[in-house]
Motif scaffolding. Structure first.
Motif, PDB file in Angstrom:
ATOM      1  N   GLN A 205      13.108   3.983 -22.371  1.00  0.00           N
ATOM      2  CA  GLN A 205      12.700   3.202 -21.207  1.00  0.00           C
ATOM      3  C   GLN A 205      13.907   2.858 -20.340  1.00  0.00           C
ATOM      4  O   GLN A 205      13.842   2.928 -19.107  1.00  0.00           O
ATOM      5  CB  GLN A 205      12.000   1.918 -21.646  1.00  0.00           C
ATOM      6  CG  GLN A 205      11.457   1.090 -20.479  1.00  0.00           C
ATOM      7  CD  GLN A 205      10.410   1.855 -19.683  1.00  0.00           C
ATOM      8  OE1 GLN A 205       9.439   2.360 -20.245  1.00  0.00           O
ATOM      9  NE2 GLN A 205      10.609   1.955 -18.364  1.00  0.00           N
ATOM     10  N   ASP A 206      15.020   2.506 -20.979  1.00  0.00           N
ATOM     11  CA  ASP A 206      16.242   2.226 -20.222  1.00  0.00           C
ATOM     12  C   ASP A 206      16.691   3.448 -19.430  1.00  0.00           C
ATOM     13  O   ASP A 206      17.139   3.336 -18.279  1.00  0.00           O
ATOM     14  CB  ASP A 206      17.367   1.795 -21.167  1.00  0.00           C
ATOM     15  CG  ASP A 206      17.193   0.382 -21.693  1.00  0.00           C
ATOM     16  OD1 ASP A 206      16.261  -0.306 -21.236  1.00  0.00           O
ATOM     17  OD2 ASP A 206      17.970  -0.022 -22.582  1.00  0.00           O
ATOM     18  N   ASP A 209      14.383   3.843 -16.467  1.00  0.00           N
ATOM     19  CA  ASP A 209      14.681   2.842 -15.439  1.00  0.00           C
ATOM     20  C   ASP A 209      15.970   3.198 -14.690  1.00  0.00           C
ATOM     21  O   ASP A 209      16.029   3.099 -13.455  1.00  0.00           O
ATOM     22  CB  ASP A 209      14.821   1.457 -16.082  1.00  0.00           C
ATOM     23  CG  ASP A 209      13.503   0.913 -16.588  1.00  0.00           C
ATOM     24  OD1 ASP A 209      12.447   1.443 -16.188  1.00  0.00           O
ATOM     25  OD2 ASP A 209      13.533  -0.027 -17.396  1.00  0.00           O
ATOM     26  N   SER A 245       6.527   5.016 -15.163  1.00  0.00           N
ATOM     27  CA  SER A 245       6.789   3.815 -15.956  1.00  0.00           C
ATOM     28  C   SER A 245       8.150   3.207 -15.649  1.00  0.00           C
ATOM     29  O   SER A 245       8.537   2.207 -16.263  1.00  0.00           O
ATOM     30  CB  SER A 245       6.696   4.135 -17.452  1.00  0.00           C
ATOM     31  OG  SER A 245       7.657   5.097 -17.829  1.00  0.00           O
ATOM     32  N   ALA A 246       8.889   3.767 -14.694  1.00  0.00           N
ATOM     33  CA  ALA A 246      10.189   3.207 -14.311  1.00  0.00           C
ATOM     34  C   ALA A 246       9.996   1.857 -13.636  1.00  0.00           C
ATOM     35  O   ALA A 246       9.006   1.621 -12.930  1.00  0.00           O
ATOM     36  CB  ALA A 246      10.916   4.162 -13.376  1.00  0.00           C
ATOM     37  N   ALA A 247      10.945   0.951 -13.826  1.00  0.00           N
ATOM     38  CA  ALA A 247      10.845  -0.395 -13.258  1.00  0.00           C
ATOM     39  C   ALA A 247      10.775  -0.371 -11.738  1.00  0.00           C
ATOM     40  O   ALA A 247      10.172  -1.243 -11.119  1.00  0.00           O
ATOM     41  CB  ALA A 247      12.050  -1.229 -13.714  1.00  0.00           C
ATOM     42  N   CYS A 248      11.366   0.648 -11.135  1.00  0.00           N
ATOM     43  CA  CYS A 248      11.409   0.725  -9.669  1.00  0.00           C
ATOM     44  C   CYS A 248      10.236   1.501  -9.082  1.00  0.00           C
ATOM     45  O   CYS A 248      10.229   1.764  -7.867  1.00  0.00           O
ATOM     46  CB  CYS A 248      12.718   1.367  -9.225  1.00  0.00           C
ATOM     47  SG  CYS A 248      12.807   3.139  -9.626  1.00  0.00           S
ATOM     48  N   TYR A 249       9.261   1.856  -9.897  1.00  0.00           N
ATOM     49  CA  TYR A 249       8.213   2.753  -9.389  1.00  0.00           C
ATOM     50  C   TYR A 249       7.417   2.127  -8.232  1.00  0.00           C
ATOM     51  O   TYR A 249       7.045   2.824  -7.290  1.00  0.00           O
ATOM     52  CB  TYR A 249       7.263   3.155 -10.517  1.00  0.00           C
ATOM     53  CG  TYR A 249       6.304   4.238 -10.093  1.00  0.00           C
ATOM     54  CD1 TYR A 249       6.751   5.534  -9.856  1.00  0.00           C
ATOM     55  CD2 TYR A 249       4.949   3.956  -9.918  1.00  0.00           C
ATOM     56  CE1 TYR A 249       5.874   6.527  -9.459  1.00  0.00           C
ATOM     57  CE2 TYR A 249       4.065   4.953  -9.520  1.00  0.00           C
ATOM     58  CZ  TYR A 249       4.530   6.228  -9.288  1.00  0.00           C
ATOM     59  OH  TYR A 249       3.667   7.218  -8.888  1.00  0.00           O
TER      60      TYR A 249
END
Length: 312
Positions: A205-206, A209, A245-249
């Motif tokens: 996940q990191d 992201d 699923s990226a935080a910036c999506y």
């Protein structure tokens, strides 16, 4: 005829699956076979291919890339004689010694010797046919591999914290691919697998992201420098590579809509949204993490494993 050493020197990483030593898939490496003085290259290549095949049948993921556990072997001195009959056929007898080793710690986990005998029109053909008895139905070969696998499982049960520490160290350096390599190396049937899988998922996940943030920054730069249809296409080239699923999506999707409104071109985020549902499944995330780890290992410089520490 004398057959001198054939060392299958080399290595591989463990890429796991299953749930008890007998059922757990363990990774093991076989590198290109080094030819002995009088060992035909074709025989050496065939032995390598055969070992990969039979290992797969008994639950071992046999591969080529460099790492810790490997299968190595050599032929004892052999002799050949005329077999009699029509066509001047040749009989060859030899012993094939195999060992499952830990190259990092210079340990031998299991050994076995297989008497081989073959008849052919030449020494090479006789040797090739002699390898026929080395197959997944051979009880001695199965016991040999299972013994080696059990020792490898025991190794991971005792040493998995070291792998976790190496993964954490690589993660701090933002070397996500190496971190995934260490965190996905622990087989599923070993102690520490649950912790390693959780860590691998977090690392993955990191990575998503971080990569997403880099791609978004590039997209924003393209659009800011050229807010035209051409600039929009260039920006979307980066946006389309951002994992859902990226935080910036959400920011990526907003930028995509802004570009679409300005250049009157519809960019497809719906397909990406559907894909989001799939990648959220934990098993698929771990599988994806393993693929990253395999790619990282395959791209590492190859090293020659010196097997002179193995006592035959």
């Amino acid at each position: 005829m004398k057959l001198r050493q054939i060392l299958l020197g080399a290595a591989i990483a463990a890429m796991p699956v299953a749930a008890a030593a007998a059922d757990c898939e363990i990774g093991m490496g076989i590198a290109p076979i080094m030819e002995g003085d009088q060992v035909p290259a074709a025989v050496a290549r065939q032995l390598e291919a055969k070992l990969k095949t039979v290992l797969t049948h008994v639950g071992v993921a046999a591969g080529d890339y460099d790492c810790q556990f490997f299968l190595t072997g050599r032929f004892d001195e052999a002799f050949s004689q005329e077999a009699g009959g029509v066509g001047g056929r040749v009989l060859v007898k030899t012993n094939l010694q195999l060992a499952i080793c830990d190259g990092e710690n210079r340990k031998v986990f299991a050994t076995a010797t297989f008497p081989l005998k073959g008849v052919g029109a030449s020494d090479q053909q006789a040797l090739t046919r002699a390898l026929g008895s080395l197959n997944a139905r051979n009880p001695e070969f199965i016991n040999f591999v299972e013994n080696g696998k059990a020792k490898i499982v025991d190794y991971f049960d005792k040493n998995y914290p070291t792998y976790m520490a190496k993964a954490q160290k690589a993660l701090k350096a933002r070397d996500y691919d190496e971190a995934l390599y260490w965190s996905t190396s622990i087989p599923e049937c070993c102690a520490g697998y649950a912790q390693a899988a959780e860590l691998a998922s977090s690392i993955y996940q990191d990575k998503i992201d971080y990569d997403g943030a880099m791609l978004l920054a590039q997209a924003e730069g393209e659009w800011a420098s050229d807010p035209s249809a051409e600039g929009g296409r260039a920006a979307y080239g980066y946006l389309s590579r951002i994992d859902p699923s990226a935080a910036c999506y959400a920011k990526a999707k907003a930028l995509g809509k802004k570009i679409s409104a300005s250049v009157r071109e519809d960019y497809d985020f719906e397909t990406k949204e559907k894909y989001r549902n799939a990648v959220e499944l934990e098993k698929q995330r771990i599988d994806a993490a393993r693929q990253v780890a395999v790619a990282w290992a395959q791209n590492q410089p190859k090293t020659v494993v010196k097997n002179n520490w193995i006592a035959w």
